[in-house]
Motif scaffolding. Structure first.
Motif, PDB file in Angstrom:
ATOM      1  N   VAL A   1       0.851  -1.196   0.000  1.00  0.00           N
ATOM      2  CA  VAL A   1       0.000   0.000   0.000  1.00  0.00           C
ATOM      3  C   VAL A   1       0.885   1.245   0.000  1.00  0.00           C
ATOM      4  CG1 VAL A   1      -1.846   1.224   1.228  1.00  0.00           C
ATOM      5  CG2 VAL A   1      -1.728  -1.274   1.345  1.00  0.00           C
ATOM      6  N   ARG A   2       0.650   2.128  -0.965  1.00  0.00           N
ATOM      7  CA  ARG A   2       1.404   3.391  -1.046  1.00  0.00           C
ATOM      8  C   ARG A   2       0.461   4.564  -0.929  1.00  0.00           C
ATOM      9  NH1 ARG A   2       6.365   2.722  -3.664  1.00  0.00           N
ATOM     10  NH2 ARG A   2       6.553   0.677  -4.612  1.00  0.00           N
ATOM     11  N   ASP A   3       1.000   5.678  -0.442  1.00  0.00           N
ATOM     12  CA  ASP A   3       0.262   6.936  -0.453  1.00  0.00           C
ATOM     13  C   ASP A   3       0.374   7.492  -1.872  1.00  0.00           C
ATOM     14  OD1 ASP A   3      -0.116   9.858  -0.303  1.00  0.00           O
ATOM     15  OD2 ASP A   3      -0.408   9.449   1.818  1.00  0.00           O
ATOM     16  N   ALA A   4      -0.764   7.707  -2.542  1.00  0.00           N
ATOM     17  CA  ALA A   4      -0.724   8.123  -3.963  1.00  0.00           C
ATOM     18  C   ALA A   4      -0.059   9.490  -4.123  1.00  0.00           C
ATOM     19  CB  ALA A   4      -2.139   8.156  -4.532  1.00  0.00           C
ATOM     20  N   GLU A   5      -0.207  10.349  -3.105  1.00  0.00           N
ATOM     21  CA  GLU A   5       0.343  11.703  -3.215  1.00  0.00           C
ATOM     22  C   GLU A   5       1.865  11.719  -3.103  1.00  0.00           C
ATOM     23  OE1 GLU A   5      -0.376  15.845  -0.888  1.00  0.00           O
ATOM     24  OE2 GLU A   5      -2.010  14.378  -0.777  1.00  0.00           O
ATOM     25  N   THR A   6       2.392  10.982  -2.122  1.00  0.00           N
ATOM     26  CA  THR A   6       3.846  11.027  -1.877  1.00  0.00           C
ATOM     27  C   THR A   6       4.578   9.855  -2.528  1.00  0.00           C
ATOM     28  OG1 THR A   6       3.632   9.735   0.147  1.00  0.00           O
ATOM     29  CG2 THR A   6       3.474  12.126   0.371  1.00  0.00           C
ATOM     30  N   GLY A   7       3.828   8.795  -2.875  1.00  0.00           N
ATOM     31  CA  GLY A   7       4.471   7.612  -3.455  1.00  0.00           C
ATOM     32  C   GLY A   7       5.199   6.758  -2.423  1.00  0.00           C
ATOM     33  N   LYS A   8       5.070   7.111  -1.141  1.00  0.00           N
ATOM     34  CA  LYS A   8       5.783   6.360  -0.103  1.00  0.00           C
ATOM     35  C   LYS A   8       5.027   5.091   0.280  1.00  0.00           C
ATOM     36  CE  LYS A   8       8.266  10.256   1.887  1.00  0.00           C
ATOM     37  NZ  LYS A   8       8.371  11.203   2.994  1.00  0.00           N
ATOM     38  N   VAL A   9       5.792   4.041   0.558  1.00  0.00           N
ATOM     39  CA  VAL A   9       5.184   2.767   0.966  1.00  0.00           C
ATOM     40  C   VAL A   9       4.709   2.884   2.420  1.00  0.00           C
ATOM     41  CG1 VAL A   9       5.613   0.323   1.417  1.00  0.00           C
ATOM     42  CG2 VAL A   9       6.634   1.413  -0.588  1.00  0.00           C
TER      43      VAL A   9
END
Length: 437
Positions: free
Chosen positions: A97-105
């Motif tokens: 699962v990633r944050d779509a805004e930051t791309g961080k896992v």
């Protein structure tokens, strides 16, 4: 042919907390009844939970929005509103699962029944019972519920297979899988037959069992995103043993040894550590003419790559069609698996450099000030907006409390330093008030 959906984008929204209540005791024999308004209930959170029954992210193609319910409002007699139930969303094992805004896992959901809160429900607003003090025994003030978290997430699924079949299209991977497992892949003599990584369970004669995935066909340039390249490579990241399938009959006019080198180069250019996995070379289509001749030429070329002390990969001549050599191959694979540890994709050194899991970042600055075209001041920022939403603007006491909170956050000071004058308009969302210096 349906594309194997291994990525999906979803929106999640947790429930907001219920509003607190302003109420007073009005009983016949109780003098100066005092405050009696209860707190609002907590909003529901959105929680992802691993469901071993799911194999793809296909469900998320049709349902992209997940919203939890809001908490109930506080009630009279100091009663709490009921908290909302959390929304449990089943996801396949192996979902990143990633944050779509930051791309961080944010999390890697790989364990059985593992759960992760992707959006926290808002807390309930406090009722007026909570604001009573000796100086103000009958406060006409309550809080609105806190908004639930809302975010956009990217889901990515990596097939969790112990053994991955790699090789050029049409070398017989699907046929091999259909013979040794109960999987029934779609088989055809055209390139990129396997667009869906088929997964099957293999059980050997000696009772060992393991998951085997036939991964989408690969062509040169895959790691640059040509063909199904990077999608294929994503599925292989978690396999522990690689079966490198070659067409020894050279029926498509290609040299098996060149195919072998090309695919290893691809694996190397995507992530060097893929080559650290043990490989077994599967010399397929041995029932065809010229296959034996090609195999001996392949062995010579391979031997030339290794010095006399280096260990060469095992070569198993088989025929998916006539089932020749399959039992030995599966036993050898199970044996190699037993000796191969779980393969971490990143070394500890890599992990130290690239912190993999980030969780959710806290808001850094409590507020920001900007100037509108009409020269009014605009206040924004997650913390400030949350305070505003939780303030009941219909009650003077609540508005006074809100202005004290703004002052404590340093808003007055900051506006003054930016040049705000007495009587200037200040806006938070659609709410306007005058700046008083």
């Amino acid at each position: 042919m349906s594309m194997f959906l291994d990525t999906a984008k979803v929106k999640v929204k947790a429930g907001r907390g219920g509003d607190g209540m302003v109420a007073f005791r009005r009983e016949k024999y109780v003098a100066n009844g005092g405050p009696w308004g209860g707190d609002g209930g907590r909003g529901g959170s959105v929680i992802f939970k691993v469901d071993e029954g799911l194999r793809t992210l296909m469900d998320f193609r049709y349902n992209r929005h997940f919203k939890a319910k809001s908490g109930e409002k506080g009630m009279t007699k100091g009663m709490h509103g009921r908290g909302a139930e959390d929304l449990l969303v089943p996801v396949p094992q192996g979902t990143t699962v990633r944050d779509a805004e930051t791309g961080k896992v944010l999390v890697d959901l790989v364990r059985k029944d593992q759960t992760f809160v992707v959006a926290h429900g808002g807390r309930g607003g406090r009722g007026n019972i909570r604001f009573a003090t000796p100086r103000n025994p009958a406060p006409e003030i309550s809080e609105n519920g806190e908004p639930g978290e809302e975010r956009e997430l990217e889901l990515e699924l990596k097939i969790l297979a112990d053994v991955g079949l790699v090789g050029f299209p049409s070398v017989g991977k699907s046929t091999l899988l259909s013979v040794v497992t109960a999987a029934r892949p779609k088989i055809g003599a055209y390139h990129f037959t396997t667009i869906v990584p088929n997964l099957g369970m293999v059980r050997t004669k000696s009772g060992e069992s393991f998951a085997m995935a036939d991964l989408p066909g690969l062509i040169e340039g895959a790691s640059q995103g040509v063909g199904l390249g990077t999608q294929f490579l994503r599925h292989i990241e978690r396999t522990r043993v690689i079966l490198h399938v070659l067409d020894m009959s050279a029926s498509e006019g290609r040299d098996p040894y060149e195919d072998y080198v090309t695919i290893n180069k691809e694996l190397e250019s995507y992530n060097l550590r893929l080559l650290e996995r043990p490989q077994i070379i599967v010399a397929n289509k041995m029932d065809m003419p010229q296959a034996a001749e090609q195999l001996s030429s392949f062995r010579e070329k391979l031997a030339a790559d290794y010095d006399e002390f280096a260990e060469q990969p095992l070569i198993f001549p088989i025929s998916g069609l006539t089932h020749q050599g399959l039992e030995n191959l599966m036993e050898a694979t199970a044996d190699l698996l037993a000796r191969t540890a779980e393969f971490p994709l990143y070394s500890d050194a890599d992990m130290a450099e690239t912190e993999t899991y980030y969780g959710f970042a806290e808001a850094e600055r409590p507020f920001e000030i900007s100037r509108a075209d009409d020269a009014s001041w605009i206040l924004s920022g997650e913390r400030l907006e949350k305070l505003f939403v939780m303030t009941n603007m219909e009650r003077d006491e609540a508005i006074m409390k809100f202005s004290r909170q703004l002052r404590a956050m340093g808003v007055d000071e900051a506006l003054r330093s930016r040049g705000a004058k007495d009587g200037d308009t200040v806006r938070i969302g659609s709410f306007e008030f005058e700046f008083v210096d």
